[in-house]
Scaffold this motif. Structure first.
Motif, PDB file in Angstrom:
ATOM      1  N   SER A  90       3.192  -4.842  19.338  1.00 17.43           N
ATOM      2  CA  SER A  90       2.986  -4.047  18.145  1.00 17.43           C
ATOM      3  C   SER A  90       3.970  -2.893  18.022  1.00 17.43           C
ATOM      4  CB  SER A  90       1.563  -3.476  18.131  1.00 17.43           C
ATOM      5  OG  SER A  90       1.365  -2.640  19.256  1.00 17.43           O
ATOM      6  N   GLN A  91       4.992  -2.879  18.895  1.00 16.95           N
ATOM      7  CA  GLN A  91       5.947  -1.788  18.843  1.00 16.95           C
ATOM      8  C   GLN A  91       6.675  -1.777  17.516  1.00 16.95           C
ATOM      9  OE1 GLN A  91       8.669  -1.854  22.045  1.00 16.95           O
ATOM     10  NE2 GLN A  91       9.794  -0.041  21.420  1.00 16.95           N
ATOM     11  N   LYS A  92       6.746  -0.601  16.875  1.00 18.88           N
ATOM     12  CA  LYS A  92       7.328  -0.519  15.537  1.00 18.88           C
ATOM     13  C   LYS A  92       8.721   0.084  15.583  1.00 18.88           C
ATOM     14  CE  LYS A  92       3.212  -0.389  12.674  1.00 18.88           C
ATOM     15  NZ  LYS A  92       2.555   0.266  11.546  1.00 18.88           N
ATOM     16  N   ASN A  93       9.488  -0.251  14.584  1.00 18.30           N
ATOM     17  CA  ASN A  93      10.777   0.366  14.362  1.00 18.30           C
ATOM     18  C   ASN A  93      10.565   1.866  14.264  1.00 18.30           C
ATOM     19  OD1 ASN A  93      13.083   1.426  13.000  1.00 18.30           O
ATOM     20  ND2 ASN A  93      13.529  -0.632  12.244  1.00 18.30           N
ATOM     21  N   VAL A  94      11.459   2.659  14.873  1.00 21.88           N
ATOM     22  CA  VAL A  94      11.309   4.112  14.840  1.00 21.88           C
ATOM     23  C   VAL A  94      11.326   4.659  13.424  1.00 21.88           C
ATOM     24  CG1 VAL A  94      13.776   4.607  15.018  1.00 21.88           C
ATOM     25  CG2 VAL A  94      12.126   6.248  15.908  1.00 21.88           C
ATOM     26  N   PHE A  95      11.887   3.882  12.481  1.00 25.55           N
ATOM     27  CA  PHE A  95      11.948   4.333  11.100  1.00 25.55           C
ATOM     28  C   PHE A  95      10.912   3.634  10.228  1.00 25.55           C
ATOM     29  CE2 PHE A  95      16.670   5.361  11.781  1.00 25.55           C
ATOM     30  CZ  PHE A  95      16.334   6.637  12.204  1.00 25.55           C
ATOM     31  N   SER A  96       9.914   2.985  10.854  1.00 22.88           N
ATOM     32  CA  SER A  96       8.915   2.302  10.055  1.00 22.88           C
ATOM     33  C   SER A  96       8.065   3.311   9.305  1.00 22.88           C
ATOM     34  CB  SER A  96       8.022   1.439  10.956  1.00 22.88           C
ATOM     35  OG  SER A  96       7.261   2.253  11.790  1.00 22.88           O
ATOM     36  N   GLU A  97       7.460   2.844   8.218  1.00 27.02           N
ATOM     37  CA  GLU A  97       6.633   3.767   7.455  1.00 27.02           C
ATOM     38  C   GLU A  97       5.463   3.071   6.799  1.00 27.02           C
ATOM     39  OE1 GLU A  97       8.321   4.090   3.320  1.00 27.02           O
ATOM     40  OE2 GLU A  97      10.013   4.681   4.541  1.00 27.02           O
ATOM     41  N   HIS A  98       5.465   2.975   5.499  1.00 31.94           N
ATOM     42  CA  HIS A  98       4.322   2.461   4.752  1.00 31.94           C
ATOM     43  C   HIS A  98       4.124   0.982   5.048  1.00 31.94           C
ATOM     44  CE1 HIS A  98       1.350   2.366   1.633  1.00 31.94           C
ATOM     45  NE2 HIS A  98       1.992   1.429   0.973  1.00 31.94           N
ATOM     46  N   GLU A  99       2.888   0.606   5.315  1.00 33.46           N
ATOM     47  CA  GLU A  99       2.607  -0.788   5.634  1.00 33.46           C
ATOM     48  C   GLU A  99       2.876  -1.707   4.447  1.00 33.46           C
ATOM     49  OE1 GLU A  99       1.640  -2.669   8.274  1.00 33.46           O
ATOM     50  OE2 GLU A  99       2.170  -0.908   9.408  1.00 33.46           O
ATOM     51  N   GLY A 100       3.611  -2.738   4.721  1.00 33.24           N
ATOM     52  CA  GLY A 100       3.884  -3.764   3.716  1.00 33.24           C
ATOM     53  C   GLY A 100       4.265  -4.989   4.487  1.00 33.24           C
ATOM     54  N   ILE A 101       4.768  -6.001   3.816  1.00 30.61           N
ATOM     55  CA  ILE A 101       5.200  -7.172   4.573  1.00 30.61           C
ATOM     56  C   ILE A 101       6.532  -6.899   5.207  1.00 30.61           C
ATOM     57  CG2 ILE A 101       3.957  -8.840   3.191  1.00 30.61           C
ATOM     58  CD1 ILE A 101       6.629  -9.436   1.812  1.00 30.61           C
ATOM     59  N   CYS A 102       7.309  -6.009   4.610  1.00 33.25           N
ATOM     60  CA  CYS A 102       8.632  -5.721   5.147  1.00 33.25           C
ATOM     61  C   CYS A 102       8.889  -4.242   5.085  1.00 33.25           C
ATOM     62  CB  CYS A 102       9.707  -6.441   4.349  1.00 33.25           C
ATOM     63  SG  CYS A 102       9.474  -8.212   4.216  1.00 33.25           S
ATOM     64  N   VAL A 132      -0.809   9.117   5.103  1.00 33.78           N
ATOM     65  CA  VAL A 132       0.349   8.652   5.851  1.00 33.78           C
ATOM     66  C   VAL A 132       0.479   9.511   7.102  1.00 33.78           C
ATOM     67  CG1 VAL A 132       2.854   8.310   5.799  1.00 33.78           C
ATOM     68  CG2 VAL A 132       1.497   7.958   3.721  1.00 33.78           C
ATOM     69  N   GLU A 133       0.558   8.890   8.259  1.00 33.91           N
ATOM     70  CA  GLU A 133       0.628   9.629   9.512  1.00 33.91           C
ATOM     71  C   GLU A 133       1.870  10.521   9.542  1.00 33.91           C
ATOM     72  OE1 GLU A 133       0.500   6.975  12.779  1.00 33.91           O
ATOM     73  OE2 GLU A 133      -1.382   6.032  12.187  1.00 33.91           O
ATOM     74  N   GLU A 134       1.727  11.665  10.227  1.00 36.49           N
ATOM     75  CA  GLU A 134       2.823  12.633  10.302  1.00 36.49           C
ATOM     76  C   GLU A 134       4.055  12.025  10.948  1.00 36.49           C
ATOM     77  OE1 GLU A 134       4.634  16.090   9.357  1.00 36.49           O
ATOM     78  OE2 GLU A 134       2.582  15.487   8.833  1.00 36.49           O
ATOM     79  N   VAL A 135       3.853  11.152  11.921  1.00 34.44           N
ATOM     80  CA  VAL A 135       4.992  10.528  12.595  1.00 34.44           C
ATOM     81  C   VAL A 135       5.768   9.648  11.627  1.00 34.44           C
ATOM     82  CG1 VAL A 135       3.670   8.518  13.379  1.00 34.44           C
ATOM     83  CG2 VAL A 135       5.709   9.250  14.652  1.00 34.44           C
ATOM     84  N   VAL A 136       5.071   9.088  10.650  1.00 36.17           N
ATOM     85  CA  VAL A 136       5.736   8.256   9.651  1.00 36.17           C
ATOM     86  C   VAL A 136       6.618   9.116   8.753  1.00 36.17           C
ATOM     87  CG1 VAL A 136       5.357   6.765   7.664  1.00 36.17           C
ATOM     88  CG2 VAL A 136       3.954   6.486   9.694  1.00 36.17           C
ATOM     89  N   VAL A 137       6.086  10.262   8.335  1.00 39.43           N
ATOM     90  CA  VAL A 137       6.862  11.191   7.504  1.00 39.43           C
ATOM     91  C   VAL A 137       8.105  11.653   8.257  1.00 39.43           C
ATOM     92  CG1 VAL A 137       6.831  13.385   6.262  1.00 39.43           C
ATOM     93  CG2 VAL A 137       4.782  11.955   6.300  1.00 39.43           C
TER      94      VAL A 137
END
Length: 511
Positions: free
Chosen positions: A499-511, A383-388
């Motif tokens: 492809s811009q993600k929510n700043v609080f996005s994390e683990h890939e899933g459908i939602c 998991v990328e550090e930015v995700v954590v």
């Protein structure tokens, strides 16, 4: 800020809500409740007129930035709730418009908290509308619109990303519209399966439909004042199983449909989710065994309540307010954990909890072994550090809103248990809490101010915080995304980031 496309989407929301309201209107005609029919007709007309007037003007550009997607989703849910509350007040079944808004927001956000003191006195049409708001809000009204309306442009994934009940969203299939269609196909398939089983079990059709919609959306509005008490143990068991199924990441079902069984079964989030349920049921069953005539009955009650709370559905077969402290603490812990990302459940989400715990473990290891390089891993992937960091930021903001809400609700001068759990269950979209807002109580005695605060909490919890907060940020409403480029020249507007993600996005899933 592209105001044209925001209004365009709001026009669709108004139009679709008019279509949604046709169903309770039909129910009022079927049950000959002609005293409420005019109320639903009037609101249908209001929605159609608003939708027609807004949609007449086409937006100049259809670009949607991430922040615009968030603002659009937040405004859509507010408009949806304000219009959806009108039939209750116009028909006189919930005279106070603030109460009607609370009830409607609770429905659309699939919270299930209620201000009603006599549900059986309400018309079948309005009881159906309450449950139907759960079903619509469970997967999201904009996801529903995206599945039907041919909106062009990959930027519309920002709508889906901002509304979907989970930390992150990605496309399961190449086209966004097909992804939305797949989501609703799975959602409707599970809904139909539960409804059919309940009908064959002998449950009245009206009850089976309303209970199924409440289960599918993990909402919790019941079809009658007695709640779940009038149904058989088998029917309650079926409801429990489907509550847990709707709390699973829908990506797992998609993988099953694609015959990727191993990948679906080995999902770390799903395994932890099921493990937490098993452990909680075991602890509570042992704790309450002496309160019931048999161990099986204690297990049944524990299984139902654990399934109801962790999935944030909120149905109740027992007054767990009377259970021992250990059992109540376990249930309150589940309130915060919630269901899986990409499900219709609320709470922090299991995936966030996993990443948070692993992140803490990583920091402890780094202190003990400063030269070690350790990555947080999930499902075998780093998991990328930015995700954590994003997860930590989300939880920090979550705690800030939670504490502020508790302080505001404390103005009502209720006892600490009622004050704390009223925020906990609305912010996490659960429904019943403890104290005055327990499974046998409701939120009627709360002040109008508290009901507005809790309505905000329900929307913030359902929309994952940022969308509802974004509308209060002045810079989010700026009409331009940039004035000058690096070279000092005036630059044209940037193209929306697909492809811009929510700043609080994390683990890939459908939602």
């Amino acid at each position: 800020m592209n105001f044209g496309i925001i209004l365009h989407v709001l026009g669709y929301v108004c139009t679709f809500e008019a279509g949604f309201l046709v169903l309770p209107l039909m129910v009022s005609l079927i049950y000959r409740e002609f005293y409420v029919s005019p109320a639903y007709l009037a609101v249908i007309a209001i929605c159609l007129v608003l939708g027609f007037l807004i949609l007449r003007r086409k937006p100049k550009t259809k670009g949607l930035y991430a922040k615009e997607g968030m603002v659009t989703v937040a405004l859509s849910w507010i408009v949806l709730s304000l219009l959806g509350a009108l039939p209750f007040t116009i028909a006189g079944e919930i005279p106070s418009y603030i109460d009607a808004i609370f009830e409607t927001v609770s429905g659309f956000t699939t919270t299930g908290s209620s201000i009603l003191t006599d549900l059986d006195a309400m018309s079948h049409a309005s009881r159906f509308w309450r449950s139907f708001t759960h079903w619509v809000g469970g997967m999201g009204v904009l996801v529903f619109i995206l599945a039907i309306v041919p909106m062009k442009g990959g930027e519309f994934v920002n709508l889906m990303r901002a509304e979907s009940p989970g930390p992150s969203v990605s496309k399961m299939v190449p086209r966004l519209r097909d992804t939305a269609f797949v989501l609703y196909a799975i959602y409707m398939g599970l809904t139909a399966a539960e409804c059919v089983i309940l009908l064959f079990s002998g449950m009245p059709a009206f009850d089976a439909i309303c209970i199924t919609m409440g289960t599918a959306g993990t909402g919790g509005f019941s079809a009658r004042g007695s709640g779940m008490a009038d149904y058989t143990l088998f029917q309650q068991g079926v409801i429990t199983v489907f509550m847990i199924m709707f709390g699973v990441n829908f990506n797992a079902y998609f993988l099953v449909l694609r015959k990727k069984w191993k990948q679906a079964i080995r999902s770390e989030e799903v395994l932890v989710y099921l493990g937490v349920i098993a452990a909680s049921v075991t602890i509570i069953t042992a704790n309450i065994a002496g309160m019931y005539p048999s161990v099986f009955r204690a297990f049944h009650e524990a299984f139902f309540q654990v399934g109801s709370i962790i999935t944030t559905t909120g149905y109740a077969t027992a007054d767990f307010n009377e259970w021992p402290t250990i059992s109540r603490v376990v249930l309150m812990t589940l309130v915060f954990i919630g269901a899986c990302a990409g499900s219709t459940g609320g709470g922090l989400k299991v995936s966030r909890v996993i990443i948070m715990v692993k992140g803490i473990g990583k920091e402890i290891t780094s202190l003990i072994h400063p030269r070690s390089v350790k990555k947080v891993r999930m499902d075998g992937r780093a998991v990328e550090e930015v995700v954590v960091q994003s997860v930590n930021a989300y939880i920090a903001l979550y705690l800030v809103i939670f504490v502020v809400s508790v302080l505001l609700i404390a103005i009502d001068n209720k006892d600490i248990v009622t004050t704390f759990t009223s925020v906990a269950v609305t912010f996490n979209n659960i429904g019943p809490g403890l104290g005055e807002v327990g499974p046998m109580g409701n939120f009627y005695a709360m002040s109008n101010f508290s009901k507005i605060v809790l309505s905000f909490d329900m929307l913030a919890g359902r929309l994952e915080l940022l969308p509802i907060l974004m509308i209060f940020v002045p810079s989010a409403w700026q009409s331009k995304h940039g004035k000058k480029g690096k070279g000092g020249k005036k630059g044209s507007l940037k193209k929306p980031e697909r492809s811009q993600k929510n700043v609080f996005s994390e683990h890939e899933g459908i939602c």
